[in-house]
Design a protein around this motif. Structure first.
Motif, PDB file in Angstrom:
ATOM      1  N   ARG A  40       0.738  -1.101   0.037  1.00 52.98           N
ATOM      2  CA  ARG A  40       0.036   0.098   0.114  1.00 52.98           C
ATOM      3  C   ARG A  40       0.962   1.205  -0.023  1.00 52.98           C
ATOM      4  NH1 ARG A  40      -3.185  -1.540   3.661  1.00 52.98           N
ATOM      5  NH2 ARG A  40      -2.009  -0.771   5.554  1.00 52.98           N
ATOM      6  N   GLN A  41       1.970   1.186   0.852  1.00 49.51           N
ATOM      7  CA  GLN A  41       2.648   2.423   1.047  1.00 49.51           C
ATOM      8  C   GLN A  41       3.430   2.762  -0.214  1.00 49.51           C
ATOM      9  OE1 GLN A  41       1.835   4.132   3.536  1.00 49.51           O
ATOM     10  NE2 GLN A  41       3.353   5.728   3.584  1.00 49.51           N
ATOM     11  N   LEU A  42       4.322   1.882  -0.605  1.00 49.12           N
ATOM     12  CA  LEU A  42       5.065   1.969  -1.669  1.00 49.12           C
ATOM     13  C   LEU A  42       4.377   2.248  -3.112  1.00 49.12           C
ATOM     14  CD1 LEU A  42       8.202  -0.448  -0.916  1.00 49.12           C
ATOM     15  CD2 LEU A  42       7.915   1.881  -0.562  1.00 49.12           C
ATOM     16  N   LEU A  43       3.238   1.503  -3.222  1.00 43.74           N
ATOM     17  CA  LEU A  43       2.300   1.847  -4.583  1.00 43.74           C
ATOM     18  C   LEU A  43       2.050   3.380  -4.487  1.00 43.74           C
ATOM     19  CD1 LEU A  43       0.222  -1.384  -4.759  1.00 43.74           C
ATOM     20  CD2 LEU A  43       2.198  -0.710  -6.505  1.00 43.74           C
ATOM     21  N   GLN A  44       1.688   3.738  -3.317  1.00 45.70           N
ATOM     22  CA  GLN A  44       1.244   5.300  -3.393  1.00 45.70           C
ATOM     23  C   GLN A  44       2.484   6.135  -3.592  1.00 45.70           C
ATOM     24  OE1 GLN A  44      -0.681   5.741   0.719  1.00 45.70           O
ATOM     25  NE2 GLN A  44      -2.594   4.850   0.012  1.00 45.70           N
ATOM     26  N   SER A  45       3.571   5.678  -3.159  1.00 44.91           N
ATOM     27  CA  SER A  45       4.821   6.537  -3.084  1.00 44.91           C
ATOM     28  C   SER A  45       5.137   6.650  -4.782  1.00 44.91           C
ATOM     29  CB  SER A  45       5.779   5.913  -2.145  1.00 44.91           C
ATOM     30  OG  SER A  45       7.011   6.790  -2.571  1.00 44.91           O
ATOM     31  N   LEU A  46       5.093   5.295  -5.109  1.00 44.01           N
ATOM     32  CA  LEU A  46       5.599   5.229  -6.596  1.00 44.01           C
ATOM     33  C   LEU A  46       4.614   6.024  -7.527  1.00 44.01           C
ATOM     34  CD1 LEU A  46       6.626   1.483  -6.838  1.00 44.01           C
ATOM     35  CD2 LEU A  46       8.144   3.203  -6.986  1.00 44.01           C
ATOM     36  N   GLU A  47       3.230   5.808  -7.149  1.00 43.95           N
ATOM     37  CA  GLU A  47       2.497   6.599  -8.141  1.00 43.95           C
ATOM     38  C   GLU A  47       2.792   8.040  -8.223  1.00 43.95           C
ATOM     39  OE1 GLU A  47      -2.111   7.518  -8.164  1.00 43.95           O
ATOM     40  OE2 GLU A  47      -1.525   5.651  -7.513  1.00 43.95           O
ATOM     41  N   LEU A  48       3.262   8.599  -6.978  1.00 42.63           N
ATOM     42  CA  LEU A  48       3.429   9.881  -6.739  1.00 42.63           C
ATOM     43  C   LEU A  48       4.600  10.339  -7.612  1.00 42.63           C
ATOM     44  CD1 LEU A  48       3.004  13.037  -5.494  1.00 42.63           C
ATOM     45  CD2 LEU A  48       4.117  12.093  -3.496  1.00 42.63           C
ATOM     46  N   GLN A  49       5.704   9.577  -7.418  1.00 46.03           N
ATOM     47  CA  GLN A  49       7.116   9.680  -7.999  1.00 46.03           C
ATOM     48  C   GLN A  49       6.971   9.874  -9.534  1.00 46.03           C
ATOM     49  OE1 GLN A  49      10.027   7.158  -6.165  1.00 46.03           O
ATOM     50  NE2 GLN A  49       9.327   7.647  -4.068  1.00 46.03           N
ATOM     51  N   TYR A  50       6.069   8.718 -10.022  1.00 45.41           N
ATOM     52  CA  TYR A  50       5.860   8.734 -11.408  1.00 45.41           C
ATOM     53  C   TYR A  50       5.104  10.004 -11.963  1.00 45.41           C
ATOM     54  CZ  TYR A  50       6.430   3.495 -11.071  1.00 45.41           C
ATOM     55  OH  TYR A  50       6.917   2.492 -10.990  1.00 45.41           O
ATOM     56  N   ALA A  51       4.109  10.464 -11.230  1.00 45.72           N
ATOM     57  CA  ALA A  51       3.342  11.807 -11.861  1.00 45.72           C
ATOM     58  C   ALA A  51       4.318  13.030 -11.586  1.00 45.72           C
ATOM     59  CB  ALA A  51       2.295  12.014 -10.813  1.00 45.72           C
ATOM     60  N   ASP A  84      11.018   0.728 -15.392  1.00 49.11           N
ATOM     61  CA  ASP A  84       9.774   1.183 -16.021  1.00 49.11           C
ATOM     62  C   ASP A  84       8.737   0.763 -14.774  1.00 49.11           C
ATOM     63  OD1 ASP A  84       9.364  -1.457 -16.383  1.00 49.11           O
ATOM     64  OD2 ASP A  84       9.204  -1.261 -18.633  1.00 49.11           O
ATOM     65  N   GLU A  85       7.488   1.227 -14.911  1.00 54.37           N
ATOM     66  CA  GLU A  85       6.399   0.845 -14.082  1.00 54.37           C
ATOM     67  C   GLU A  85       6.214  -0.856 -13.660  1.00 54.37           C
ATOM     68  OE1 GLU A  85       2.883   2.970 -14.317  1.00 54.37           O
ATOM     69  OE2 GLU A  85       3.883   4.838 -14.913  1.00 54.37           O
ATOM     70  N   ALA A  86       6.208  -1.381 -14.769  1.00 55.82           N
ATOM     71  CA  ALA A  86       6.274  -3.190 -14.688  1.00 55.82           C
ATOM     72  C   ALA A  86       7.470  -3.501 -13.843  1.00 55.82           C
ATOM     73  CB  ALA A  86       5.991  -3.359 -16.033  1.00 55.82           C
ATOM     74  N   ALA A  87       8.519  -3.069 -14.115  1.00 55.38           N
ATOM     75  CA  ALA A  87       9.565  -3.670 -13.555  1.00 55.38           C
ATOM     76  C   ALA A  87       9.652  -3.279 -12.126  1.00 55.38           C
ATOM     77  CB  ALA A  87      11.000  -3.138 -14.186  1.00 55.38           C
ATOM     78  N   ASP A  88       9.088  -2.209 -11.819  1.00 55.29           N
ATOM     79  CA  ASP A  88       9.109  -1.462 -10.354  1.00 55.29           C
ATOM     80  C   ASP A  88       7.830  -2.641  -9.463  1.00 55.29           C
ATOM     81  OD1 ASP A  88      10.945   0.432 -10.353  1.00 55.29           O
ATOM     82  OD2 ASP A  88       9.366   1.954 -10.851  1.00 55.29           O
ATOM     83  N   LEU A  89       6.889  -2.808 -10.412  1.00 57.55           N
ATOM     84  CA  LEU A  89       5.759  -3.759  -9.599  1.00 57.55           C
ATOM     85  C   LEU A  89       6.491  -5.040  -9.420  1.00 57.55           C
ATOM     86  CD1 LEU A  89       2.724  -2.466 -11.468  1.00 57.55           C
ATOM     87  CD2 LEU A  89       3.275  -2.051  -9.042  1.00 57.55           C
ATOM     88  N   THR A  90       7.177  -5.719 -10.474  1.00 57.81           N
ATOM     89  CA  THR A  90       7.663  -6.858 -10.321  1.00 57.81           C
ATOM     90  C   THR A  90       8.788  -6.839  -9.014  1.00 57.81           C
ATOM     91  OG1 THR A  90       7.424  -7.501 -12.545  1.00 57.81           O
ATOM     92  CG2 THR A  90       9.296  -8.636 -11.409  1.00 57.81           C
ATOM     93  N   ALA A  91       9.593  -5.787  -8.999  1.00 57.39           N
ATOM     94  CA  ALA A  91      10.598  -5.589  -7.983  1.00 57.39           C
ATOM     95  C   ALA A  91       9.845  -5.727  -6.763  1.00 57.39           C
ATOM     96  CB  ALA A  91      11.515  -4.487  -7.828  1.00 57.39           C
ATOM     97  N   LEU A  92       8.917  -4.882  -6.445  1.00 55.09           N
ATOM     98  CA  LEU A  92       7.887  -4.588  -5.225  1.00 55.09           C
ATOM     99  C   LEU A  92       7.561  -6.226  -4.693  1.00 55.09           C
ATOM    100  CD1 LEU A  92       6.713  -3.110  -2.942  1.00 55.09           C
ATOM    101  CD2 LEU A  92       4.801  -2.470  -4.489  1.00 55.09           C
ATOM    102  N   ALA A  93       7.041  -6.562  -5.670  1.00 57.27           N
ATOM    103  CA  ALA A  93       6.512  -8.290  -5.432  1.00 57.27           C
ATOM    104  C   ALA A  93       7.422  -9.118  -5.037  1.00 57.27           C
ATOM    105  CB  ALA A  93       5.743  -8.671  -6.683  1.00 57.27           C
ATOM    106  N   ARG A  94       8.834  -8.954  -5.550  1.00 57.17           N
ATOM    107  CA  ARG A  94       9.970  -9.776  -5.116  1.00 57.17           C
ATOM    108  C   ARG A  94      10.290  -9.404  -3.573  1.00 57.17           C
ATOM    109  NH1 ARG A  94      13.021  -9.457 -10.698  1.00 57.17           N
ATOM    110  NH2 ARG A  94      12.346 -11.140 -11.416  1.00 57.17           N
ATOM    111  N   VAL A  95      10.172  -8.222  -3.195  1.00 60.30           N
ATOM    112  CA  VAL A  95      10.517  -7.794  -1.704  1.00 60.30           C
ATOM    113  C   VAL A  95       9.581  -8.531  -0.873  1.00 60.30           C
ATOM    114  CG1 VAL A  95      10.334  -6.056  -0.218  1.00 60.30           C
ATOM    115  CG2 VAL A  95      11.572  -5.537  -2.469  1.00 60.30           C
ATOM    116  N   VAL A  96       8.349  -8.367  -1.320  1.00 53.50           N
ATOM    117  CA  VAL A  96       7.259  -9.265  -0.319  1.00 53.50           C
ATOM    118  C   VAL A  96       7.523 -10.685  -0.339  1.00 53.50           C
ATOM    119  CG1 VAL A  96       5.039  -9.715   0.161  1.00 53.50           C
ATOM    120  CG2 VAL A  96       5.599  -7.144  -0.543  1.00 53.50           C
TER     121      VAL A  96
END
Length: 105
Positions: A40-51, A84-96
């Motif tokens: 939740r926290q990192l997705l919100q942060s990433l969305e802001l950083q992308y924007a 890119d966004e897809a790689a970031d989401l994959t990396a986030l999933a790998r952390v969890v």
């Protein structure tokens, strides 16, 4: 074990523990709520950083830090080493995934 990290141009101090540190030294803290908080926290942060077109570090168990207040944060950086966004989401999933299984993939 709380680590003090020095980051950024103003040499800000960030007190907290990395995901790797928590998983290795306090695995009882890792539960569903804790993992959801990372997402939740990192997705919100990433969305802001992308924007805002802000750079961020690669997402790894060593760059996600839990503040003493319990909130996760991606360590900021001056360098644009993000993917890119897809790689970031994959990396986030790998952390969890690492937090749950203790396996890096």
């Amino acid at each position: 074990m709380t680590s003090t990290l020095t980051i950024g141009p103003e040499q800000q101090r960030l007190e907290g523990r990395t995901v790797r540190d928590i998983v290795e030294h306090d695995p009882a803290q890792v539960n569903e709520i804790w993992c959801r908080k990372i997402f939740r926290q990192l997705l919100q942060s990433l969305e802001l950083q992308y924007a805002m077109h802000m750079p961020h570090r690669a997402i790894t168990p060593d760059t996600v830090v839990f503040h003493d207040n319990g909130e996760p944060l991606l360590i900021p950086t001056e360098l644009d080493d993000a993917q890119d966004e897809a790689a970031d989401l994959t990396a986030l999933a790998r952390v969890v995934h690492f937090a749950i299984t203790r396996e890096l993939r």
